[in-house]
Design a protein around this motif. Structure first.
Motif, PDB file in Angstrom:
ATOM      1  N   PRO A  70       1.033  -1.194   0.095  1.00  0.00           N
ATOM      2  CA  PRO A  70      -0.150   0.016   0.004  1.00  0.00           C
ATOM      3  C   PRO A  70       0.749   1.307  -0.108  1.00  0.00           C
ATOM      4  O   PRO A  70       0.443   2.160  -0.512  1.00  0.00           O
ATOM      5  CB  PRO A  70      -0.927  -0.044   1.354  1.00  0.00           C
ATOM      6  N   ALA A  71       1.956   1.263   0.821  1.00  0.00           N
ATOM      7  CA  ALA A  71       2.734   2.548   0.810  1.00  0.00           C
ATOM      8  C   ALA A  71       3.423   2.688  -0.753  1.00  0.00           C
ATOM      9  O   ALA A  71       3.438   4.045  -1.152  1.00  0.00           O
ATOM     10  CB  ALA A  71       3.932   2.253   1.653  1.00  0.00           C
ATOM     11  N   ALA A  72       3.782   1.754  -1.406  1.00  0.00           N
ATOM     12  CA  ALA A  72       4.171   2.121  -2.770  1.00  0.00           C
ATOM     13  C   ALA A  72       3.217   2.697  -3.750  1.00  0.00           C
ATOM     14  O   ALA A  72       2.977   3.355  -4.392  1.00  0.00           O
ATOM     15  CB  ALA A  72       4.908   0.759  -3.223  1.00  0.00           C
ATOM     16  N   PHE A  73       1.932   1.993  -3.452  1.00  0.00           N
ATOM     17  CA  PHE A  73       0.851   2.265  -4.297  1.00  0.00           C
ATOM     18  C   PHE A  73       0.622   3.692  -3.829  1.00  0.00           C
ATOM     19  O   PHE A  73       0.159   4.379  -4.817  1.00  0.00           O
ATOM     20  CB  PHE A  73      -0.365   1.259  -3.846  1.00  0.00           C
ATOM     21  N   ASP A  74       0.460   4.228  -2.677  1.00  0.00           N
ATOM     22  CA  ASP A  74      -0.129   5.433  -2.417  1.00  0.00           C
ATOM     23  C   ASP A  74       0.935   6.568  -2.732  1.00  0.00           C
ATOM     24  O   ASP A  74       0.653   7.788  -3.265  1.00  0.00           O
ATOM     25  CB  ASP A  74      -0.192   5.677  -0.755  1.00  0.00           C
ATOM     26  N   ALA A  75       2.187   6.333  -2.716  1.00  0.00           N
ATOM     27  CA  ALA A  75       3.173   7.023  -3.294  1.00  0.00           C
ATOM     28  C   ALA A  75       3.155   7.433  -4.692  1.00  0.00           C
ATOM     29  O   ALA A  75       3.205   8.437  -5.346  1.00  0.00           O
ATOM     30  CB  ALA A  75       4.570   6.665  -3.126  1.00  0.00           C
ATOM     31  N   LEU A 114       2.352  10.822 -20.499  1.00  0.00           N
ATOM     32  CA  LEU A 114       3.185   9.525 -20.110  1.00  0.00           C
ATOM     33  C   LEU A 114       3.164   9.660 -18.574  1.00  0.00           C
ATOM     34  O   LEU A 114       2.986   8.463 -17.792  1.00  0.00           O
ATOM     35  CB  LEU A 114       4.530   9.465 -20.691  1.00  0.00           C
ATOM     36  N   VAL A 115       3.400  10.554 -17.877  1.00  0.00           N
ATOM     37  CA  VAL A 115       3.488  10.712 -16.585  1.00  0.00           C
ATOM     38  C   VAL A 115       2.299  10.562 -15.809  1.00  0.00           C
ATOM     39  O   VAL A 115       2.051   9.794 -14.944  1.00  0.00           O
ATOM     40  CB  VAL A 115       4.141  12.359 -16.004  1.00  0.00           C
ATOM     41  N   VAL A 116       1.189  11.073 -16.324  1.00  0.00           N
ATOM     42  CA  VAL A 116      -0.254  11.012 -15.814  1.00  0.00           C
ATOM     43  C   VAL A 116      -0.527   9.375 -15.737  1.00  0.00           C
ATOM     44  O   VAL A 116      -1.058   9.122 -14.701  1.00  0.00           O
ATOM     45  CB  VAL A 116      -1.379  11.807 -16.492  1.00  0.00           C
ATOM     46  N   ASN A 117      -0.256   8.823 -17.013  1.00  0.00           N
ATOM     47  CA  ASN A 117      -0.637   7.234 -17.012  1.00  0.00           C
ATOM     48  C   ASN A 117       0.411   6.602 -16.041  1.00  0.00           C
ATOM     49  O   ASN A 117      -0.176   5.634 -15.268  1.00  0.00           O
ATOM     50  CB  ASN A 117      -0.561   6.744 -18.430  1.00  0.00           C
ATOM     51  N   LEU A 118       1.582   6.793 -15.919  1.00  0.00           N
ATOM     52  CA  LEU A 118       2.604   5.899 -15.051  1.00  0.00           C
ATOM     53  C   LEU A 118       2.256   6.347 -13.898  1.00  0.00           C
ATOM     54  O   LEU A 118       2.564   5.432 -12.823  1.00  0.00           O
ATOM     55  CB  LEU A 118       3.893   6.410 -15.292  1.00  0.00           C
ATOM     56  N   THR A 119       1.789   7.400 -13.322  1.00  0.00           N
ATOM     57  CA  THR A 119       1.573   7.714 -11.821  1.00  0.00           C
ATOM     58  C   THR A 119       0.036   7.183 -11.499  1.00  0.00           C
ATOM     59  O   THR A 119      -0.450   7.718 -10.280  1.00  0.00           O
ATOM     60  CB  THR A 119       1.712   9.077 -11.430  1.00  0.00           C
ATOM     61  N   ASN A 120      -0.632   6.450 -12.209  1.00  0.00           N
ATOM     62  CA  ASN A 120      -2.143   5.889 -12.050  1.00  0.00           C
ATOM     63  C   ASN A 120      -1.763   4.552 -11.619  1.00  0.00           C
ATOM     64  O   ASN A 120      -1.861   3.875 -12.504  1.00  0.00           O
ATOM     65  CB  ASN A 120      -3.162   6.620 -12.847  1.00  0.00           C
ATOM     66  N   PRO A 121      -1.624   4.153 -10.500  1.00  0.00           N
ATOM     67  CA  PRO A 121      -1.609   2.961 -10.220  1.00  0.00           C
ATOM     68  C   PRO A 121      -2.923   1.985 -10.357  1.00  0.00           C
ATOM     69  O   PRO A 121      -2.708   0.859 -10.515  1.00  0.00           O
ATOM     70  CB  PRO A 121      -1.261   2.785  -8.718  1.00  0.00           C
ATOM     71  N   LYS A 122      -3.896   2.470 -10.545  1.00  0.00           N
ATOM     72  CA  LYS A 122      -5.103   1.825 -10.868  1.00  0.00           C
ATOM     73  C   LYS A 122      -5.027   1.078 -12.259  1.00  0.00           C
ATOM     74  O   LYS A 122      -5.718   0.369 -12.554  1.00  0.00           O
ATOM     75  CB  LYS A 122      -6.286   2.873 -10.744  1.00  0.00           C
TER      76      LYS A 122
END
Length: 206
Positions: A70-75, A114-122
């Motif tokens: 969860p911590a990695a996911f939230d980061a 690219l950044v918006v997609n990569l930073t969406n863990p969903k």
């Protein structure tokens, strides 16, 4: 490399996924409104590239590792929220390229997508739930993930790109009026802000 029967079953499912309105489509729509057709296509290409990265990570098993912590996911999620809020600020302070102000560079639009997609863990969670249904464990798994991911990315590029191009054409025409340009800028920033709120709240439901 991949079972043809599974691939045939995957194609309509992937098409339905690409045609479903979501965050990527809204982002390309906003980029088209903000910068015009070319930045919209660049943003769609950035999103598709991010999807390939997510699929590769999932195929390597790293996606499951992130999902389990969860911590990695939230980061990752909050990095995405922060980046979207930065886009809100940048959009509000800079005139739209379609309105005669500084043009949105395609390279910047690609990076933003690219950044918006990569930073969406969903995204990677969805890939972990969706793609394995069409993977034959008796065949090379990573290769199958890459083929199926390429299908999703290519379809997404076309659909999201067309939405962005359409919005860009209308936005460029309307933004010749300074008042309408300001309204379009506020609408674009609102879309980015809404995506940030959506990403933040999704974490609470996960």
């Amino acid at each position: 490399m991949i079972d043809p029967i599974l691939l045939l079953a995957f194609l309509p499912a992937a098409l339905a996924l690409n045609l479903t309105p979501g965050a990527d489509m809204l982002f390309c729509l906003a980029q088209g409104t903000r910068g015009g057709p070319v930045p919209a296509l660049a943003a769609s290409a950035g999103i598709s590239t991010g999807a390939i990265v997510h699929v590769t990570l999932a195929g390597l098993g790293l996606g499951a590792l992130v999902a389990a912590h969860p911590a990695a996911f939230d980061a990752i999620r909050y990095a995405g929220v922060a980046y979207l809020l930065w886009l809100v600020w940048r959009t509000l302070r800079s005139p739209l390229g379609a309105g005669g102000g500084p043009a949105v560079r395609p390279s910047r639009a690609f990076r933003d997508g690219l950044v918006v997609n990569l930073t969406n863990p969903k995204v990677i969670l969805f890939i972990l739930a969706f793609v394995p249904q069409f993977v034959d464990p008796a065949r090379p798994v990573l290769a199958q993930f890459l083929v199926l991911g390429t299908v999703i990315a290519a379809g997404g590029f076309v659909v999201n790109g067309l939405v962005g191009v359409f919005a860009g054409g209308i936005g460029r025409h309307m933004a010749r009026d300074a008042r309408i340009e300001r309204i379009l800028r506020i609408v674009t920033a609102t879309v980015f802000g809404g995506l940030a709120v959506r990403l933040a709240l999704e974490g609470r439901r996960a």
